[in-house]
Design an enzyme around this catalytic site. Sequence first.
Site, PDB file in Angstrom:
ATOM      1  N   HIS A   1       6.538   1.784  -8.307  1.00 28.80           N
ATOM      2  CA  HIS A   1       5.122   1.947  -8.630  1.00 28.80           C
ATOM      3  C   HIS A   1       4.792   3.443  -8.671  1.00 28.80           C
ATOM      4  O   HIS A   1       3.667   3.846  -8.405  1.00 28.80           O
ATOM      5  CB  HIS A   1       4.289   1.227  -7.560  1.00 28.80           C
ATOM      6  CG  HIS A   1       2.871   0.929  -7.951  1.00 28.80           C
ATOM      7  ND1 HIS A   1       2.487   0.574  -9.224  1.00 28.80           N
ATOM      8  CD2 HIS A   1       1.719   0.925  -7.212  1.00 28.80           C
ATOM      9  CE1 HIS A   1       1.174   0.361  -9.249  1.00 28.80           C
ATOM     10  NE2 HIS A   1       0.690   0.583  -8.039  1.00 28.80           N
TER      11      HIS A   1
ATOM     12  N   HIS B   1       1.631   7.250  -6.715  1.00 29.42           N
ATOM     13  CA  HIS B   1       0.549   6.481  -7.330  1.00 29.42           C
ATOM     14  C   HIS B   1      -0.265   7.297  -8.340  1.00 29.42           C
ATOM     15  O   HIS B   1      -1.422   7.009  -8.629  1.00 29.42           O
ATOM     16  CB  HIS B   1      -0.384   5.881  -6.256  1.00 29.42           C
ATOM     17  CG  HIS B   1      -0.986   4.571  -6.664  1.00 29.42           C
ATOM     18  ND1 HIS B   1      -2.179   4.487  -7.363  1.00 29.42           N
ATOM     19  CD2 HIS B   1      -0.584   3.295  -6.495  1.00 29.42           C
ATOM     20  CE1 HIS B   1      -2.472   3.203  -7.575  1.00 29.42           C
ATOM     21  NE2 HIS B   1      -1.509   2.467  -7.068  1.00 29.42           N
TER      22      HIS B   1
ATOM     23  N   ASP C   1       1.813  -4.772  -5.291  1.00 28.16           N
ATOM     24  CA  ASP C   1       1.823  -3.320  -5.488  1.00 28.16           C
ATOM     25  C   ASP C   1       1.410  -2.586  -4.207  1.00 28.16           C
ATOM     26  O   ASP C   1       0.836  -3.180  -3.298  1.00 28.16           O
ATOM     27  CB  ASP C   1       0.818  -2.932  -6.585  1.00 28.16           C
ATOM     28  CG  ASP C   1       1.263  -3.390  -7.957  1.00 28.16           C
ATOM     29  OD1 ASP C   1       2.260  -4.129  -8.048  1.00 28.16           O
ATOM     30  OD2 ASP C   1       0.586  -3.008  -8.933  1.00 28.16           O
ATOM     31  N   ASP C   2       1.685  -1.290  -4.213  1.00 27.27           N
ATOM     32  CA  ASP C   2       1.165  -0.333  -3.220  1.00 27.27           C
ATOM     33  C   ASP C   2       1.852  -0.428  -1.857  1.00 27.27           C
ATOM     34  O   ASP C   2       1.399   0.200  -0.910  1.00 27.27           O
ATOM     35  CB  ASP C   2      -0.365  -0.461  -3.033  1.00 27.27           C
ATOM     36  CG  ASP C   2      -1.116  -0.178  -4.323  1.00 27.27           C
ATOM     37  OD1 ASP C   2      -0.475   0.246  -5.305  1.00 27.27           O
ATOM     38  OD2 ASP C   2      -2.341  -0.402  -4.352  1.00 27.27           O
TER      39      ASP C   2
ATOM     40  N   HIS D   1      -1.905  -7.063  -4.118  1.00 24.78           N
ATOM     41  CA  HIS D   1      -1.659  -5.861  -3.320  1.00 24.78           C
ATOM     42  C   HIS D   1      -1.542  -6.280  -1.852  1.00 24.78           C
ATOM     43  O   HIS D   1      -2.561  -6.650  -1.252  1.00 24.78           O
ATOM     44  CB  HIS D   1      -2.802  -4.859  -3.480  1.00 24.78           C
ATOM     45  CG  HIS D   1      -3.066  -4.469  -4.905  1.00 24.78           C
ATOM     46  ND1 HIS D   1      -3.748  -5.296  -5.785  1.00 24.78           N
ATOM     47  CD2 HIS D   1      -2.715  -3.359  -5.603  1.00 24.78           C
ATOM     48  CE1 HIS D   1      -3.812  -4.683  -6.969  1.00 24.78           C
ATOM     49  NE2 HIS D   1      -3.185  -3.516  -6.890  1.00 24.78           N
TER      50      HIS D   1
HETATM   51 ZN    ZN Z   1      -1.246   0.474  -7.269  1.00 27.82          ZN
END
Ligand code: ZN
Length: 287
Positions: A146, A150, A96-97, A240
């Site tokens: 995602h 965020h 993620d991210d 992440h």
């Molecule tokens: Zn995230």
Amino acid sequence: MWKIKRIILSVLYICFASAAVVFSLFFLFTRFLLTEPPEQPDEFSPITTVTIPSEENKSDDTSEEIPHIVFDETKADEDLPVSSSAHSPMIAITFDDGPNANTARLLDCFEKYGGKCTFFAVGNMIEYFADDLKRAAENGHEIGSHGWDHSRLDLLTESEIAEQIDKTNRTIYDASGYNSTLLRPPYGYVNDLLKDTAAKAGIALIGWSVDPQDWKSRDADAVYESIMANVKEGCIILCHDLHATTVDAMEKLIPDLIEMGYRLVTVSELLTSDGSAIIPGEMYNHK
Ligand code: ZN
């Protein structure tokens, strides 16, 4: 003179008798030898009909079938590791991210050791690392969304959620050519409105079943140990690549997991491996 004749007759008789015995033994011996070979083709033929037909075209000449059997059995042995790997336990590692400054190194890692993963990209990060996202798609990794910035999607209105999904997916497509159908809600927060809105957009929601809390520890050894302690067939692992320590952990984890017999696959491949369809609007955490 009479005695000499009797001796000659006796010698001749012994010679004939010996010759008869030798001939009889020879006849029996050769007959025994000759009865064995004709059975061999009958013993081989059932094997040839089972082993060869599906593999390749062949002539009906039995004399050519035996070398084929040897070849095909060898080939079957060579195929064993491939077929066993096709049935190896699957796991899906997700990141993620991103995309971010560590994504390229993570892609290097997968190129080096093999395996696929899924990236859940933040929309407003893509313009800075568009090449990395494109490379990820070209390398066969899956690209999910995602959200655009965020935000917690469970706190937004329907139109705001729809905009987060649509804007991010269009940006993913423009950068990588990838049509994203998965969304990981930031922080894992989901409500019915998000599910309904995702369903209308044809998007499935993806959670996780293994969380090494890499964002918290920021320690490569701790991430490695946590994943090794909790990994199991069918799991979705939350990571992440925003943190360099997570990519450090992956440099050891990816080859070790592969060596343990796991197949590192995308989330979609994992969810559809049993023939199931991925249903838009559903939340998947998996095993
Ligand atoms: Zn995230």
